[in-house]
Every structure is written in structure tokens, then in C-alpha cells.
Design a protein around this motif. Structure first.
Motif, PDB file in Angstrom:
ATOM      1  N   THR A   8       0.808  -1.208   0.000  1.00 52.11           N
ATOM      2  CA  THR A   8       0.000   0.000   0.000  1.00 52.11           C
ATOM      3  C   THR A   8       0.847   1.266   0.000  1.00 52.11           C
ATOM      4  OG1 THR A   8      -0.138  -0.099   2.404  1.00 52.11           O
ATOM      5  CG2 THR A   8      -1.940  -1.099   1.167  1.00 52.11           C
ATOM      6  N   VAL A   9       2.100   1.154   0.384  1.00 52.49           N
ATOM      7  CA  VAL A   9       2.979   2.310   0.426  1.00 52.49           C
ATOM      8  C   VAL A   9       4.050   2.138  -0.637  1.00 52.49           C
ATOM      9  CG1 VAL A   9       4.576   3.625   1.854  1.00 52.49           C
ATOM     10  CG2 VAL A   9       2.556   2.596   2.894  1.00 52.49           C
ATOM     11  N   GLY A  10       4.256   3.172  -1.421  1.00 51.59           N
ATOM     12  CA  GLY A  10       5.252   3.103  -2.475  1.00 51.59           C
ATOM     13  C   GLY A  10       6.652   3.298  -1.953  1.00 51.59           C
ATOM     14  N   LYS A  11       7.587   2.933  -2.776  1.00 46.14           N
ATOM     15  CA  LYS A  11       8.991   3.146  -2.453  1.00 46.14           C
ATOM     16  C   LYS A  11       9.383   4.549  -2.906  1.00 46.14           C
ATOM     17  CE  LYS A  11      10.239  -1.645  -3.343  1.00 46.14           C
ATOM     18  NZ  LYS A  11      11.009  -2.533  -4.218  1.00 46.14           N
ATOM     19  N   PRO A  12      10.216   5.219  -2.140  1.00 42.90           N
ATOM     20  CA  PRO A  12      10.691   6.526  -2.605  1.00 42.90           C
ATOM     21  C   PRO A  12      11.407   6.366  -3.943  1.00 42.90           C
ATOM     22  CG  PRO A  12      11.301   6.157  -0.318  1.00 42.90           C
ATOM     23  CD  PRO A  12      10.742   4.860  -0.842  1.00 42.90           C
ATOM     24  N   GLY A  13      11.151   7.278  -4.847  1.00 48.39           N
ATOM     25  CA  GLY A  13      11.770   7.210  -6.153  1.00 48.39           C
ATOM     26  C   GLY A  13      10.947   6.476  -7.192  1.00 48.39           C
ATOM     27  N   GLU A  14       9.817   5.900  -6.818  1.00 51.36           N
ATOM     28  CA  GLU A  14       8.899   5.288  -7.782  1.00 51.36           C
ATOM     29  C   GLU A  14       7.839   6.317  -8.112  1.00 51.36           C
ATOM     30  OE1 GLU A  14       7.225   1.733  -6.093  1.00 51.36           O
ATOM     31  OE2 GLU A  14       8.745   0.493  -7.036  1.00 51.36           O
ATOM     32  N   TRP A  15       7.686   6.581  -9.381  1.00 49.96           N
ATOM     33  CA  TRP A  15       6.736   7.599  -9.821  1.00 49.96           C
ATOM     34  C   TRP A  15       5.638   6.950 -10.658  1.00 49.96           C
ATOM     35  CZ3 TRP A  15       7.165  12.425  -7.940  1.00 49.96           C
ATOM     36  CH2 TRP A  15       8.370  12.760  -7.329  1.00 49.96           C
ATOM     37  N   TYR A  16       4.431   7.467 -10.519  1.00 50.76           N
ATOM     38  CA  TYR A  16       3.258   6.953 -11.230  1.00 50.76           C
ATOM     39  C   TYR A  16       2.498   8.118 -11.845  1.00 50.76           C
ATOM     40  CZ  TYR A  16       4.092   2.697  -8.596  1.00 50.76           C
ATOM     41  OH  TYR A  16       4.661   1.574  -8.068  1.00 50.76           O
ATOM     42  N   TYR A  17       1.729   7.810 -12.880  1.00 50.98           N
ATOM     43  CA  TYR A  17       0.821   8.794 -13.454  1.00 50.98           C
ATOM     44  C   TYR A  17      -0.595   8.307 -13.195  1.00 50.98           C
ATOM     45  CZ  TYR A  17      -1.548  11.978 -16.558  1.00 50.98           C
ATOM     46  OH  TYR A  17      -2.382  12.945 -17.044  1.00 50.98           O
ATOM     47  N   CYS A  18      -1.381   9.106 -12.475  1.00 52.41           N
ATOM     48  CA  CYS A  18      -2.762   8.751 -12.156  1.00 52.41           C
ATOM     49  C   CYS A  18      -3.660   9.167 -13.309  1.00 52.41           C
ATOM     50  CB  CYS A  18      -3.211   9.433 -10.862  1.00 52.41           C
ATOM     51  SG  CYS A  18      -4.955   9.122 -10.499  1.00 52.41           S
ATOM     52  N   LYS A  22      -5.153  12.757 -13.339  1.00 54.71           N
ATOM     53  CA  LYS A  22      -4.266  13.355 -14.344  1.00 54.71           C
ATOM     54  C   LYS A  22      -3.112  14.101 -13.682  1.00 54.71           C
ATOM     55  CE  LYS A  22      -7.766  13.366 -17.857  1.00 54.71           C
ATOM     56  NZ  LYS A  22      -8.208  12.096 -17.460  1.00 54.71           N
ATOM     57  N   LYS A  23      -2.451  13.377 -12.761  1.00 57.04           N
ATOM     58  CA  LYS A  23      -1.309  13.983 -12.070  1.00 57.04           C
ATOM     59  C   LYS A  23      -0.265  12.926 -11.764  1.00 57.04           C
ATOM     60  CE  LYS A  23      -2.888  13.485  -7.347  1.00 57.04           C
ATOM     61  NZ  LYS A  23      -2.163  13.692  -6.141  1.00 57.04           N
ATOM     62  N   VAL A  24       0.941  13.389 -11.507  1.00 57.70           N
ATOM     63  CA  VAL A  24       2.064  12.527 -11.158  1.00 57.70           C
ATOM     64  C   VAL A  24       2.059  12.319  -9.651  1.00 57.70           C
ATOM     65  CG1 VAL A  24       4.578  12.378 -11.133  1.00 57.70           C
ATOM     66  CG2 VAL A  24       3.408  13.302 -13.134  1.00 57.70           C
ATOM     67  N   GLU A  25       2.330  11.084  -9.232  1.00 55.06           N
ATOM     68  CA  GLU A  25       2.371  10.734  -7.809  1.00 55.06           C
ATOM     69  C   GLU A  25       3.674  10.018  -7.505  1.00 55.06           C
ATOM     70  OE1 GLU A  25      -0.848   7.964  -7.630  1.00 55.06           O
ATOM     71  OE2 GLU A  25      -2.376   9.530  -7.621  1.00 55.06           O
ATOM     72  N   GLU A  26       4.256  10.312  -6.364  1.00 55.65           N
ATOM     73  CA  GLU A  26       5.409   9.529  -5.918  1.00 55.65           C
ATOM     74  C   GLU A  26       4.872   8.416  -5.049  1.00 55.65           C
ATOM     75  OE1 GLU A  26       9.894   9.853  -4.115  1.00 55.65           O
ATOM     76  OE2 GLU A  26       8.508  11.499  -3.751  1.00 55.65           O
ATOM     77  N   GLY A  27       5.130   7.201  -5.457  1.00 50.21           N
ATOM     78  CA  GLY A  27       4.550   6.053  -4.766  1.00 50.21           C
ATOM     79  C   GLY A  27       3.107   5.898  -5.199  1.00 50.21           C
ATOM     80  N   PRO A  28       2.566   4.696  -5.133  1.00 48.71           N
ATOM     81  CA  PRO A  28       1.179   4.507  -5.578  1.00 48.71           C
ATOM     82  C   PRO A  28       0.194   5.085  -4.572  1.00 48.71           C
ATOM     83  CG  PRO A  28       2.049   2.448  -4.743  1.00 48.71           C
ATOM     84  CD  PRO A  28       3.181   3.447  -4.722  1.00 48.71           C
ATOM     85  N   GLU A  29      -0.481   6.152  -4.960  1.00 51.80           N
ATOM     86  CA  GLU A  29      -1.514   6.736  -4.110  1.00 51.80           C
ATOM     87  C   GLU A  29      -2.891   6.240  -4.527  1.00 51.80           C
ATOM     88  OE1 GLU A  29      -1.163  10.990  -4.036  1.00 51.80           O
ATOM     89  OE2 GLU A  29       0.987  10.893  -3.673  1.00 51.80           O
ATOM     90  N   CYS A  30      -3.091   6.086  -5.820  1.00 53.32           N
ATOM     91  CA  CYS A  30      -4.381   5.657  -6.352  1.00 53.32           C
ATOM     92  C   CYS A  30      -4.327   4.167  -6.698  1.00 53.32           C
ATOM     93  CB  CYS A  30      -4.722   6.483  -7.587  1.00 53.32           C
ATOM     94  SG  CYS A  30      -5.072   8.207  -7.193  1.00 53.32           S
ATOM     95  N   GLN A  33      -5.549   0.125 -11.035  1.00 54.25           N
ATOM     96  CA  GLN A  33      -6.349   0.219 -12.263  1.00 54.25           C
ATOM     97  C   GLN A  33      -6.407   1.643 -12.807  1.00 54.25           C
ATOM     98  OE1 GLN A  33      -9.972  -1.279 -10.650  1.00 54.25           O
ATOM     99  NE2 GLN A  33     -10.798   0.732 -10.210  1.00 54.25           N
ATOM    100  N   ASN A  34      -6.014   2.620 -11.989  1.00 52.38           N
ATOM    101  CA  ASN A  34      -6.091   4.018 -12.400  1.00 52.38           C
ATOM    102  C   ASN A  34      -4.734   4.660 -12.641  1.00 52.38           C
ATOM    103  OD1 ASN A  34      -8.859   3.880 -12.062  1.00 52.38           O
ATOM    104  ND2 ASN A  34      -8.812   4.700 -10.010  1.00 52.38           N
ATOM    105  N   ARG A  35      -3.687   3.868 -12.801  1.00 46.71           N
ATOM    106  CA  ARG A  35      -2.377   4.495 -12.933  1.00 46.71           C
ATOM    107  C   ARG A  35      -1.461   3.740 -13.892  1.00 46.71           C
ATOM    108  NH1 ARG A  35      -1.556   1.975  -7.470  1.00 46.71           N
ATOM    109  NH2 ARG A  35      -0.006   0.374  -7.867  1.00 46.71           N
ATOM    110  N   PHE A  36      -0.495   4.483 -14.416  1.00 45.88           N
ATOM    111  CA  PHE A  36       0.606   3.930 -15.187  1.00 45.88           C
ATOM    112  C   PHE A  36       1.845   4.015 -14.321  1.00 45.88           C
ATOM    113  CE2 PHE A  36      -1.164   5.391 -19.582  1.00 45.88           C
ATOM    114  CZ  PHE A  36      -1.940   4.257 -19.660  1.00 45.88           C
ATOM    115  N   GLY A  37       2.718   3.037 -14.435  1.00 40.64           N
ATOM    116  CA  GLY A  37       3.980   3.098 -13.702  1.00 40.64           C
ATOM    117  C   GLY A  37       4.314   1.765 -13.100  1.00 40.64           C
ATOM    118  N   PRO A  38       5.395   1.675 -12.391  1.00 39.90           N
ATOM    119  CA  PRO A  38       6.226   2.775 -11.907  1.00 39.90           C
ATOM    120  C   PRO A  38       7.227   3.246 -12.947  1.00 39.90           C
ATOM    121  CG  PRO A  38       7.100   0.720 -11.067  1.00 39.90           C
ATOM    122  CD  PRO A  38       5.851   0.383 -11.854  1.00 39.90           C
ATOM    123  N   TYR A  39       7.576   4.518 -12.846  1.00 38.18           N
ATOM    124  CA  TYR A  39       8.614   5.139 -13.652  1.00 38.18           C
ATOM    125  C   TYR A  39       9.780   5.482 -12.736  1.00 38.18           C
ATOM    126  CZ  TYR A  39       4.965   5.569 -17.145  1.00 38.18           C
ATOM    127  OH  TYR A  39       3.972   5.287 -18.039  1.00 38.18           O
TER     128      TYR A  39
END
Length: 83
Positions: A8-18, A22-30, A33-39
Motif C-alpha cells: 500500500t505504500v510506495g517506495k521513494p523514487g517510484e513515480w506513477y501517473y494517475c 491526471k497527475k504525477v504521484e510519488e509512490g502509488p496513491e491511487c 487500475q487508475n495508474r501507469f507506472g512505476p517510472y
């Protein structure tokens, strides 16, 4: 004991696009099914939709995936009734 833990908590340095917000998130917040990543970078996540569009275009124009005429029935042969 569960075989796989739901992270449920992302790793620092993992980026996602919700896709929903329509925003960038560090770690999976959403939800997944609603995101692309990790980048690996914020910049890569910011260009997620461009990357997806480019990959879709590449796939749509790849001759290896379009070796049959898709307008007719499978096999490219017209049906006996002319449909």
C-alpha cells in the motif's frame, strides 16, 4: 499467512501517473487500475500519456500485427453467402 502482501505504500523514487486525477504521484496513491507506472523519474511519469500514445501508434502500424485483412472473416476468405 498470505503468499503475496498487498503493497500500500510506495517506495521513494517510484513515480506513477494517475489516469483519474491526471497527475504525477510519488509512490502509488491511487488504485493500480487508475495508474501507469512505476517510472524511474518524475519526468518520465509526466510523459506517461505521450509514451502510451507513441507505443499504441507503433503497435497500430507494426506490419507483424496486421498480416491479415481484418475487414473480412478470419482467414481472409469471403463467406459463401457473400456476407
Amino acid at each position: 499467512m498470505a503468499l503475496f502482501k498487498k503493497r500500500t505504500v510506495g517506495k521513494p523514487g517510484e513515480w506513477y501517473y494517475c489516469l483519474e486525477h491526471k497527475k504525477v504521484e510519488e509512490g502509488p496513491e491511487c488504485p493500480a487500475q487508475n495508474r501507469f507506472g512505476p517510472y524511474t523519474s518524475r519526468e518520465a511519469a509526466q510523459h506517461a500519456m505521450d509514451t502510451a500514445r507513441d507505443r499504441n501508434l507503433e503497435w497500430d502500424t507494426d506490419p507483424k500485427w496486421h498480416d491479415e485483412d481484418r475487414s473480412g472473416p478470419p482467414g481472409g476468405k469471403p463467406s459463401p453467402s457473400g456476407d
